[in-house]
Design a protein around this motif. Structure first.
Motif, PDB file in Angstrom:
ATOM      1  N   ARG A   5     -26.962 -52.025  79.818  1.00 45.69           N
ATOM      2  CA  ARG A   5     -25.954 -50.688  79.413  1.00 45.69           C
ATOM      3  C   ARG A   5     -24.706 -51.108  79.385  1.00 45.69           C
ATOM      4  O   ARG A   5     -24.282 -52.254  79.500  1.00 45.69           O
ATOM      5  N   ASP A   6     -23.744 -50.179  79.177  1.00 50.89           N
ATOM      6  CA  ASP A   6     -22.246 -50.823  78.772  1.00 50.89           C
ATOM      7  C   ASP A   6     -21.414 -50.973  80.184  1.00 50.89           C
ATOM      8  O   ASP A   6     -20.519 -51.865  80.183  1.00 50.89           O
ATOM      9  N   PHE A   7     -21.943 -50.348  81.160  1.00 45.09           N
ATOM     10  CA  PHE A   7     -21.283 -50.661  82.606  1.00 45.09           C
ATOM     11  C   PHE A   7     -22.005 -50.167  83.689  1.00 45.09           C
ATOM     12  O   PHE A   7     -23.032 -49.492  83.503  1.00 45.09           O
ATOM     13  N   ARG A  22     -19.264 -57.068  78.687  1.00 49.29           N
ATOM     14  CA  ARG A  22     -18.403 -57.017  77.392  1.00 49.29           C
ATOM     15  C   ARG A  22     -17.592 -55.622  77.397  1.00 49.29           C
ATOM     16  O   ARG A  22     -17.906 -54.711  78.022  1.00 49.29           O
ATOM     17  N   PHE A  23     -16.409 -55.865  76.518  1.00 49.62           N
ATOM     18  CA  PHE A  23     -15.557 -54.746  76.407  1.00 49.62           C
ATOM     19  C   PHE A  23     -15.450 -54.340  74.812  1.00 49.62           C
ATOM     20  O   PHE A  23     -15.357 -55.313  74.248  1.00 49.62           O
ATOM     21  N   ASP A  45     -11.129 -47.404  89.994  1.00 48.94           N
ATOM     22  CA  ASP A  45      -9.752 -48.080  90.281  1.00 48.94           C
ATOM     23  C   ASP A  45      -9.661 -49.481  89.794  1.00 48.94           C
ATOM     24  O   ASP A  45      -8.711 -50.152  90.210  1.00 48.94           O
ATOM     25  N   GLY A  46     -10.451 -49.807  88.653  1.00 51.56           N
ATOM     26  CA  GLY A  46     -10.523 -51.011  87.997  1.00 51.56           C
ATOM     27  C   GLY A  46     -11.792 -51.365  87.291  1.00 51.56           C
ATOM     28  O   GLY A  46     -12.541 -50.644  87.453  1.00 51.56           O
ATOM     29  N   ILE A  47     -11.326 -52.388  86.449  1.00 51.08           N
ATOM     30  CA  ILE A  47     -12.624 -53.024  85.911  1.00 51.08           C
ATOM     31  C   ILE A  47     -12.724 -54.474  86.062  1.00 51.08           C
ATOM     32  O   ILE A  47     -11.905 -55.274  86.335  1.00 51.08           O
ATOM     33  N   ARG A  52     -18.176 -65.447  83.033  1.00 48.58           N
ATOM     34  CA  ARG A  52     -18.861 -66.655  82.875  1.00 48.58           C
ATOM     35  C   ARG A  52     -20.303 -66.129  83.605  1.00 48.58           C
ATOM     36  O   ARG A  52     -20.535 -65.741  84.862  1.00 48.58           O
ATOM     37  N   ALA A  53     -21.626 -66.204  82.880  1.00 50.09           N
ATOM     38  CA  ALA A  53     -22.943 -65.548  83.462  1.00 50.09           C
ATOM     39  C   ALA A  53     -23.800 -66.643  84.214  1.00 50.09           C
ATOM     40  O   ALA A  53     -24.934 -66.418  84.697  1.00 50.09           O
TER      41      ALA A  53
END
Length: 290
Positions: A5-7, A22-23, A45-47, A52-53
């Protein structure tokens, strides 16, 4: 499994972050503010961005005002939970590289392999004025007076736990004072890189209660690095003994402070949701970059 998913959105004691691998597009302050906006974006409250995976895992932390943070205690617990549950980390103990230094995280999975508690080795605190980022100040700022107005000077201590903090003590906590003066302390000329602020009340031989004004985020229910800073200063000044229970509006964290000011933090973490950016939000993000 890795994130498809995106987030993922999670929180530590009400302090919530969006985790991403990824953004969409260039990561500009305008786009970060939009994603974190609670009315027009996802809200947080932030991202926390995975850079590094594999171990040591890479992490960049962004505040909701678009600025970048060196370290976040709640963010690190959230990130550690994410790494383990989504299969990036296969061991319970692993390292994470942040802008504020390398940390070690240990996750505690339950019978279903879900993580609801994380311990983080936050590194060593310091009152060195260069490390804290003080301007025109050559000695440690420990229980010194900070002038906020001609008739208001506040005694406190400036300390770094990987990011900078100003800690001061009160017999009674005053939310109105923190909301009014927190922004002024954050942007005081002594702190050119801005600073996090904690108002502390000692409530027992190994317990404190704090209120927080977070750099780049404002009034905050809970903060891991703020808890570490407040606990370390409290131990350093002989006001409490380690380990310290730190009470905040969002809940309680346990902080261990060694004689060398090495810090370990332990506390809960919970996932809220995972999702994808809609075409409408992606269009807004695209226009925000132009």
């Amino acid at each position: 499994m890795s994130l498809t998913r995106d987030f993922v959105k999670s929180h530590g004691l009400g302090n919530d972050y969006i985790v991403m691998t990824r953004f969409p597009g260039e990561m500009t302050p305008e786009r970060i503010r939009l994603v974190c906006d609670r009315n027009f974006g996802v809200g947080s409250d932030g991202i926390l961005l995975l850079t590094r995976a594999s171990e040591p895992f890479g992490l960049r932390i962004f505040n909701p005002d678009g600025s970048e943070a060196e370290k976040s205690g709640n963010g690190l617990r959230i990130f550690a939970k994410f790494l383990y549950e989504y299969g990036y980390a296969t061991n319970r103990l692993f390292r994470i590289q942040t802008l504020g230094g390398m940390v070690t995280a240990e996750v505690y999975p339950d019978a279903s392999n879900r993580v609801d508690r994380v311990k983080v080795d936050m590194g060593k605190a310091t009152v060195d004025p260069v490390s804290v980022g003080l301007a025109n100040w050559e000695k440690p700022f420990v229980e010194e007076l900070l002038e906020l107005a001609p008739d208001l000077r506040l005694k406190g201590t400036a300390i770094s736990v990987g990011n900078p903090h100003f800690v001061f003590f009160r017999e009674e906590l005053d939310e109105k004072f923190m909301r009014e003066w927190g922004p002024k302390i954050e942007n005081h000329p002594l702190f050119p890189k801005r600073i996090n602020t904690q108002m502390v009340r000692v409530t027992g031989p190994s317990e404190i209660e704090i209120r927080i004004w977070e750099r780049g985020a404002g009034w905050t229910l809970a903060s891991g690095s703020s808890s570490c800073a407040a606990a370390t200063v409290s131990v350093m000044l002989g006001k409490v003994r380690s380990p310290v229970r730190v009470r905040m509006p969002g809940g309680i964290l346990a902080i261990e402070v060694s004689p060398e000011q090495e810090i370990r933090m332990e506390g809960p973490v919970s996932e809220v949701m995972s999702g994808d950016f809609s075409p409408d939000l992606l269009a807004l993000l695209d226009s925000a970059g132009k």
